[in-house]
Design a protein around this motif. Structure first.
Motif, PDB file in Angstrom:
ATOM      1  N   VAL B  93      31.868  44.395  38.799  1.00 49.04           N
ATOM      2  CA  VAL B  93      32.332  43.716  40.007  1.00 49.04           C
ATOM      3  C   VAL B  93      33.780  44.141  40.216  1.00 49.04           C
ATOM      4  O   VAL B  93      34.601  43.966  39.316  1.00 49.04           O
ATOM      5  N   VAL B  94      34.060  44.712  41.369  1.00 48.42           N
ATOM      6  CA  VAL B  94      35.425  45.179  41.638  1.00 48.42           C
ATOM      7  C   VAL B  94      35.963  44.493  42.886  1.00 48.42           C
ATOM      8  O   VAL B  94      35.343  44.570  43.953  1.00 48.42           O
ATOM      9  N   ILE B  95      37.103  43.824  42.744  1.00 45.82           N
ATOM     10  CA  ILE B  95      37.786  43.232  43.890  1.00 45.82           C
ATOM     11  C   ILE B  95      39.011  44.079  44.203  1.00 45.82           C
ATOM     12  O   ILE B  95      39.800  44.390  43.315  1.00 45.82           O
ATOM     13  N   THR B  96      39.169  44.437  45.490  1.00 47.01           N
ATOM     14  CA  THR B  96      40.366  45.167  45.917  1.00 47.01           C
ATOM     15  C   THR B  96      41.157  44.309  46.900  1.00 47.01           C
ATOM     16  O   THR B  96      40.585  43.626  47.744  1.00 47.01           O
ATOM     17  N   MET B  97      42.478  44.336  46.747  1.00 48.36           N
ATOM     18  CA  MET B  97      43.363  43.565  47.629  1.00 48.36           C
ATOM     19  C   MET B  97      44.558  44.452  47.957  1.00 48.36           C
ATOM     20  O   MET B  97      45.536  44.493  47.213  1.00 48.36           O
ATOM     21  N   LEU B  98      44.448  45.190  49.079  1.00 44.75           N
ATOM     22  CA  LEU B  98      45.395  46.272  49.373  1.00 44.75           C
ATOM     23  C   LEU B  98      46.054  46.069  50.732  1.00 44.75           C
ATOM     24  O   LEU B  98      45.541  45.333  51.580  1.00 44.75           O
ATOM     25  N   PRO B  99      47.185  46.746  50.959  1.00 43.71           N
ATOM     26  CA  PRO B  99      47.971  46.422  52.157  1.00 43.71           C
ATOM     27  C   PRO B  99      47.397  46.892  53.493  1.00 43.71           C
ATOM     28  O   PRO B  99      47.640  46.257  54.505  1.00 43.71           O
ATOM     29  N   SER B 100      46.648  48.001  53.507  1.00 48.48           N
ATOM     30  CA  SER B 100      46.244  48.500  54.821  1.00 48.48           C
ATOM     31  C   SER B 100      45.050  49.443  54.717  1.00 48.48           C
ATOM     32  O   SER B 100      44.640  49.843  53.622  1.00 48.48           O
ATOM     33  N   SER B 101      44.511  49.816  55.860  1.00 42.99           N
ATOM     34  CA  SER B 101      43.314  50.647  55.929  1.00 42.99           C
ATOM     35  C   SER B 101      43.432  51.943  55.134  1.00 42.99           C
ATOM     36  O   SER B 101      42.507  52.283  54.387  1.00 42.99           O
ATOM     37  N   PRO B 102      44.514  52.704  55.260  1.00 43.71           N
ATOM     38  CA  PRO B 102      44.583  53.960  54.494  1.00 43.71           C
ATOM     39  C   PRO B 102      44.515  53.730  52.988  1.00 43.71           C
ATOM     40  O   PRO B 102      43.905  54.523  52.266  1.00 43.71           O
ATOM     41  N   HIS B 103      45.127  52.638  52.503  1.00 44.26           N
ATOM     42  CA  HIS B 103      45.036  52.346  51.068  1.00 44.26           C
ATOM     43  C   HIS B 103      43.584  52.101  50.663  1.00 44.26           C
ATOM     44  O   HIS B 103      43.127  52.571  49.634  1.00 44.26           O
ATOM     45  N   VAL B 104      42.866  51.332  51.483  1.00 46.24           N
ATOM     46  CA  VAL B 104      41.480  51.027  51.146  1.00 46.24           C
ATOM     47  C   VAL B 104      40.640  52.300  51.172  1.00 46.24           C
ATOM     48  O   VAL B 104      39.833  52.551  50.273  1.00 46.24           O
ATOM     49  N   SER B 105      40.855  53.120  52.213  1.00 49.38           N
ATOM     50  CA  SER B 105      40.113  54.385  52.294  1.00 49.38           C
ATOM     51  C   SER B 105      40.338  55.222  51.045  1.00 49.38           C
ATOM     52  O   SER B 105      39.396  55.761  50.451  1.00 49.38           O
ATOM     53  N   SER B 106      41.585  55.316  50.650  1.00 45.96           N
ATOM     54  CA  SER B 106      41.933  56.145  49.511  1.00 45.96           C
ATOM     55  C   SER B 106      41.320  55.606  48.217  1.00 45.96           C
ATOM     56  O   SER B 106      40.725  56.353  47.423  1.00 45.96           O
ATOM     57  N   VAL B 107      41.434  54.310  48.003  1.00 45.81           N
ATOM     58  CA  VAL B 107      40.890  53.716  46.777  1.00 45.81           C
ATOM     59  C   VAL B 107      39.376  53.861  46.724  1.00 45.81           C
ATOM     60  O   VAL B 107      38.799  54.180  45.670  1.00 45.81           O
ATOM     61  N   TYR B 108      38.715  53.670  47.874  1.00 39.61           N
ATOM     62  CA  TYR B 108      37.261  53.821  47.876  1.00 39.61           C
ATOM     63  C   TYR B 108      36.852  55.283  47.650  1.00 39.61           C
ATOM     64  O   TYR B 108      35.843  55.557  47.007  1.00 39.61           O
ATOM     65  N   GLU B 109      37.637  56.208  48.181  1.00 39.16           N
ATOM     66  CA  GLU B 109      37.348  57.627  47.918  1.00 39.16           C
ATOM     67  C   GLU B 109      37.454  57.934  46.430  1.00 39.16           C
ATOM     68  O   GLU B 109      36.657  58.711  45.883  1.00 39.16           O
ATOM     69  N   GLN B 110      38.437  57.322  45.787  1.00 37.17           N
ATOM     70  CA  GLN B 110      38.599  57.562  44.357  1.00 37.17           C
ATOM     71  C   GLN B 110      37.506  56.871  43.538  1.00 37.17           C
ATOM     72  O   GLN B 110      37.052  57.391  42.516  1.00 37.17           O
ATOM     73  N   MET B 111      37.076  55.688  44.010  1.00 34.76           N
ATOM     74  CA  MET B 111      36.072  54.950  43.238  1.00 34.76           C
ATOM     75  C   MET B 111      34.667  55.536  43.404  1.00 34.76           C
ATOM     76  O   MET B 111      33.847  55.466  42.486  1.00 34.76           O
ATOM     77  N   ALA B 112      34.378  56.059  44.615  1.00 34.68           N
ATOM     78  CA  ALA B 112      32.997  56.427  44.959  1.00 34.68           C
ATOM     79  C   ALA B 112      32.287  57.270  43.900  1.00 34.68           C
ATOM     80  O   ALA B 112      31.154  56.951  43.509  1.00 34.68           O
TER      81      ALA B 112
END
Lengths: 333, 333, 333, 333
Positions: B93-112
Motif C-alpha cells: 500500500v503506497v500513499i503519496t502526498m506531493l505538491p503538484s501534478s509534475p511531482h505526481v507524474s514523476s513519482v508514478y513514472e518511477q514507481m510504475a
C-alpha cells in the motif's frame, strides 16, 4: 380619539403603550395599507384577518382601482381610501408595499402633510437604503417610521411566513413588531432607519453571487464527469456549501420541489433578483465599495434578462445559462 | 508473502479480503509513504501509529533526506527507502502526498516499473483531474489506484480528522478506506478515478468564490452602517448564508477562533487557495466550462499574491483587500 | 552537401551566411514543412512558390495522407516525407504549423534525434510560451530554432500577408527572416525563444478583452438611443478607440466588409479566440499575474461556445450575445 | 433688447440667426457662466476672452464667493451674479459646469422660473443621461438647451482644446457651436438631448475597460519576459492596439509625457474615472444592459480608491495595482 398622538413624544410614548393599543388605552388604531400588488395583497389580507380584534378600522389604497375594489369586496369592513394622503389622514398605522424607490418617495411626499401625529409608518418595499433614510427622515418629527423589507416571496406573503428586516429605533421596532407578526414569522431588528434595506440587499446580493458560483461549479463538476447529486452532497458537507447548493440547488433533478426541477418556473424570477442586485450595486457606488463578485453575477442576470424566453424564469436558471442548456427555452424571432 | 497479488484479479480480489489483511489471510501488508512535507508528515505519523497492528512494515521516502531521517528517528520501525521505485518495490500500500501534478507524474513514472502486482496506490496530492486519471491509468493493469485529495489542512492532518475525497472503483475505494480512516474522519467515494480531484477542486473553487462574495458583502454592509455581527447573524439565517459567513467569517471580530480574528494568520493561505483556483480554472479550460465567478475571485487572490506583505495570509484576507484595511500588512520596498 | 552544418557553430555561422544560401555558398538548402491544415497549406504553398530559386528541395508531411497527396500533386517538385523524423533528416529549414502544444511537443520529440546539425527550425503554431521554450531548448545545441506564431488568419496566409512574431536569438531571427518573408508581410523580432508566443498571446488576449468591451459599450449606447455609426465615429476619435471599434466593429451595419455585417461568418471564429484566451490565462496562472479583464472576457467566449448555433461565429458575435440578438442563430434541441 | 426671444419659435428662430448675434441683428447677447471650479474657471476664462466682440456682458456665479471674486478681479468686465436665478434672469446664453447630477438638477430648478425666453442653456457637466434629459425637458418650452460634456481635462480646458459632445436639436447645436468653439477644438453633435452624455460615458466606460485590459496585458507580458517598449510597439501595430497602449501607456518608461512616467501624477485621477464608470454602470442598470467588462474594471478602480495613498493617482495606476508595484505609494496607518 388617538389624542395621545398629540400629547406624547414618539420615543417616550412607545414604552408605555401596550401592543396593538393606542396610548389612551381605550381606543384602537386604524390601520392603512397602500399597495395591493402581488406581494401587498396577501400581506394586507393576513394583516386584515389577524388583527381584527386589535384595530378600529382598515383603509386601503392602490393606484389600480380594481385592486382596491377586489380587496374591499373580499374583506368585509375594509374601506377604500382616495389617495395616500387620505390613508395618512385616517390611519394610525400605515404599511406601504410598493415596487420601487420613486413610488415610495412619491407616496411619502403625499402622506407627509396629512400624516397623523404619532402614527407609525412601515415601508415594506425593497428600495435603496438612501431613499429609505430620506423618506423616514422627512416624517420622523411627527411619527415613528421603519423600513421593513421582506424575504419569502409571494408564497411567504400568502402563508404569513415572511421575514421582515426592520430598520428604525428600538421603540419604533417594538411598536411595529406585532403588526409585522401578523404577516410574517421572523421579525429582525437591523439597526437604525435604512438598515432593514441594507440587510435585505446585502443578503440578496450575496445570494445572487453564491447562486451564480454554485451554478458554475455544478456545471464544471458535471462536465468533468461527476454525478450532480453526489457532487451536491459532497459540497453540502464541505466548505463550499451555501443555501444555493443545499436548499435551492440549480441543477434539475438534484432536489425536488425547487424551481430547477420544474423548468425554472415559480420561485424568484430573474428580473426580481436583478432588481435587488441593481439596488446593491447602486448602494456600492454610493459608498465606493468594490464588489467584484456581485458585479460579475449581476451582468449574468442582465444577460439572461436580455435573452428572449428567459425573462420570467427563476434566477437559478443561471445554471442552464452557463451550460448552454437554456436554448430549450429560447423564443426565436 | 503477498502471493495473492499474483493470483487474484484486482476487482475480484477485493471483496474477499478482510480489512488491513493481505489476501492469504496470514500475511500483513507493508505500507509505504512518499512525501513527508507539512501535510504528509502528520498524515504519515497517524498512519504509522494507528495501523501498527495491521501492517508488516512501514517504508518512507522524501526528496529531502532530513525529513526522512526525522521521521524514522521519531517513529520506531519506520524504514527509509532510497527512491519512489524502492518504496514501490517493497510496499503493498503506497500513499503519496506531493505538491503538484509534475511531482505526481514523476513519482508514478518511477514507481510504475517497480510496483508490486496487486498493490494499492493512494495519491492524496491535490492535482488536476486529467493528471490523476492519466497516472492511475498507467498502473491500473497491475494494481488498484485511487486519487484521494484531502481537506482539513495541517490541523486536520495532525488531528487525524481530514476529509478524503476518493476517486476510483468501488472495490479500490473499499480497499483504501481503512487506511484513510487512520488519517481522517470522513472518507467519501466520489466516483471513478479522477473524481476525487474533481470534487476537491469544485468544492474549493466554490469556496474561493463564496469567500470573496461574503467578504465584499460584509464590507458593503459595514460601509452602509450595519453592525458586522448583526449582519452576519441575519445572513446566516437567510438565503445568503454560506460556510464563509457562518463558519469562517472574514471580518475581524465577528467570530472567535478564525483567522480573521488573529490578523489572518494560520488557516488556508492565499497561495494554497490560489493554487486550487488555478487547478479548477485549468480544468474549466479543458472542458470549456464558463466559470465567471471563480475567474473573478481567482484574479483577486492573484492580485493579493502580488502584494508584498500579504503572501502568507489566510485567504479570508480578501475582506481587507476590498476594504483597503490590508495596507496595515503591506511591506513597502 | 550542407557540410557547413557540421563545421560552424550556430551563432558564428549565421553572420557569414547569405540569405537563402547554405554556408558553403554553393549549395542550396532543402526546405521542409509539417502541418498542411487550413493555415499551413496556403503558407506552404506561398513558401514553395516564392522560394523556388533559393532551395534545393521541398519535403512535406501531415498526419493526413490526403493533405500531403493534394499538396504534392499541385506543387510540382514537392516530395512526401514519411514522418516528422524523415522531414528532419532531409531538410535544412523546417517550418511547423500545428494545432496545439502537445502536437508541437510530439513533432519535436520525433525530429530531435534526426535533425540535421545546423538546421533551422521555425515553429509557427500558436502554443503556450513554456512549451515553445522547452522544445526550442531541446534542440538548440544542434540547430537554430525560433517560435514564429502568426496573425492574419487564413486570408493572410493565402495572400502571403501574415504577421510573424518571432522569438529567438538575433542570428536565428535573421536567418528565419527571408523564409518568413515568403509567407508574410511583417516579421517582428520579439526577443528570445518563447517571446514570439508571448507577444502573440498578449496581443490576442488584449484583443479578446477590447472586443468584449467595445461590444458592450456599443450595446449600451444603442440602448440609450445613440446611432451606432455616430457612436463608433465619436469613440474612434476619442480615448475609447481601439481596433475593435475602428477596424472590426462588432455592430452589424456600422462597417462594411467585417464579419458583423455578414451574420458573423468568416473572420476569427470563437473557438480560435477562446483557444488563445485560454493560452494567455494559462500563462497568467504560471506567472501568477492577475488578469481580471481577460478572465471576464474569456468566460463570455466560453459561454458563447457552449451555446448551440454560435460555435463557429466570428468572435465579434459577443455583441449579439450581450444584446440578446444572438437568439436568431440558436439551434434548438 | 432680445425682443426676438418672445416673437420667434425656438426651432425656426435658429436658422435665421447669424453666429453670436441676437435675432434682431443689432443687439448682442449677455453670457452667463455658473461653476468656476477646476474645469469651469479656465473654460469661462477662454469664453470671456475669445467672445469679447460678440457679447454684451458676462455674468458669473459660483457657490464659493472667492472663486467669483477671483474671476471678476482677473477678467475686467465680468460681473458677479447673486444666484443661478440671477444669471438666468440676465443672460441669453448660460453655460453650467458642475460636479454632479444633483448640482445640475438644483441649478436648473433655480434657473427655470427666471430664464429668459429664447435663451440658450448649455450644460457641460458630466452627469447621467436621464438627468440631462429631464433638466432639458424642464426648460425646452422656453429656451434651447443642450448637454455638452467635455473631454480633455484641465489641460484642454486651459488650452481651449476641449472636445464637446453635444446632445440637442440640430438648431440648438448650431446655436451652441460658436460659443463652444471658444472653449474647445472639436464640437461633435451626438443627437438629441442626453446623447452628449451618452457619448461621453460610453467613451469613458470603454476607456476605463481598455486601460485596465492594457495594464494587465502589459503586466503579463513583462512577467513573461518581454521588453515593455517592444511589447507596446508590437501591440500598437496589431489588433490589440488601443488609445491606452499607443497614446497613454500605463507602464512607466514606455512613453514620455504620460502620467505613468511621472509617478502617475496629473492626468485623469482615479476618482474622476470611477465617477464616469459609475455613471455608465448606473445607466446600464437603467436600460438593463449587460456590461461585464466595465463592471470588472469599475471594481478595480473602486478597490484602488479604497487604498490609502492611491486616491489621487492617474487612473493608469491600475498597472501598478495589478503588478503589486503600487505598494510604493501606500500610506500606512
Amino acid at each position: 380619539m388617538f389624542a395621545f398622538h398629540v400629547r406624547v413624544a414618539p420615543s417616550a410614548r412607545m414604552a408605555a403603550r401596550r401592543m396593538y393599543s393606542s396610548a389612551s388605552g381605550s381606543s384602537k388604531p386604524v390601520v392603512g395599507f397602500i399597495g395591493l400588488g402581488q406581494m401587498g395583497r396577501p400581506m394586507a389580507s393576513n394583516l386584515f384577518n389577524k388583527t381584527a380584534a386589535n384595530r378600529a378600522g382598515f383603509v386601503v389604497f392602490d393606484v389600480f382601482d380594481g385592486a382596491v375594489a377586489d380587496f374591499t369586496k373580499t374583506h368585509d369592513g375594509a374601506v377604500r381610501a382616495s389617495s395616500p394622503a387620505d390613508v395618512a389622514a385616517q390611519a394610525d398605522v400605515v404599511i406601504t408595499m410598493l415596487p420601487s424607490s420613486p413610488h415610495v418617495s412619491s407616496v411619502y411626499e403625499q402622506m407627509a402633510p396629512a400624516v397623523r401625529k404619532g402614527a407609525l409608518l412601515i415601508d415594506s418595499s425593497t428600495i435603496d437604503p438612501a431613499t429609505a433614510r430620506r423618506v423616514a427622515k422627512s416624517v420622523l418629527d411627527k411619527v415613528d417610521a421603519v423600513d421593513a423589507p421582506v424575504s419569502g416571496g409571494v408564497g411567504g406573503a400568502t402563508a404569513g411566513t415572511l421575514t421582515f428586516m426592520v430598520g428604525g429605533t428600538k421603540p419604533a421596532f417594538d411598536r411595529a413588531n406585532p403588526w409585522l407578526q401578523a404577516m410574517g414569522k421572523s421579525i429582525v431588528h437591523c439597526g437604525d432607519n435604512g438598515n432593514g434595506q441594507v440587510a435585505k440587499i446585502c443578503n440578496n446580493m450575496l445570494l445572487g453571487s453564491t447562486m451564480a458560483a454554485a451554478a458554475e461549479t455544478m456545471n464544471l463538476g458535471i462536465k468533468m464527469g461527476m454525478d450532480p447529486k453526489l457532487l451536491a452532497q459532497i459540497i453540502n458537507t464541505s466548505s463550499g456549501r451555501c443555501w444555493s447548493t443545499d436548499t435551492y440547488n440549480p441543477v434539475p433533478g438534484v432536489m425536488a420541489n425547487v424551481p430547477s426541477s420544474r423548468d425554472f418556473e415559480g420561485g424568484f424570477a430573474v428580473p426580481l433578483m436583478q432588481k435587488d442586485m441593481g439596488l446593491a450595486l447602486s448602494a456600492a457606488q454610493d459608498v465606493k465599495a468594490s464588489v467584484p463578485m456581485a458585479a460579475a453575477a449581476d451582468q449574468l442576470y442582465k444577460n439572461i434578462l436580455a435573452t428572449p424566453g428567459l425573462e420570467k424564469k427563476d434566477f437559478s436558471v443561471v445554471y442552464e445559462w452557463l451550460s448552454g442548456l437554456f436554448v430549450r427555452f429560447v423564443r426565436k424571432p
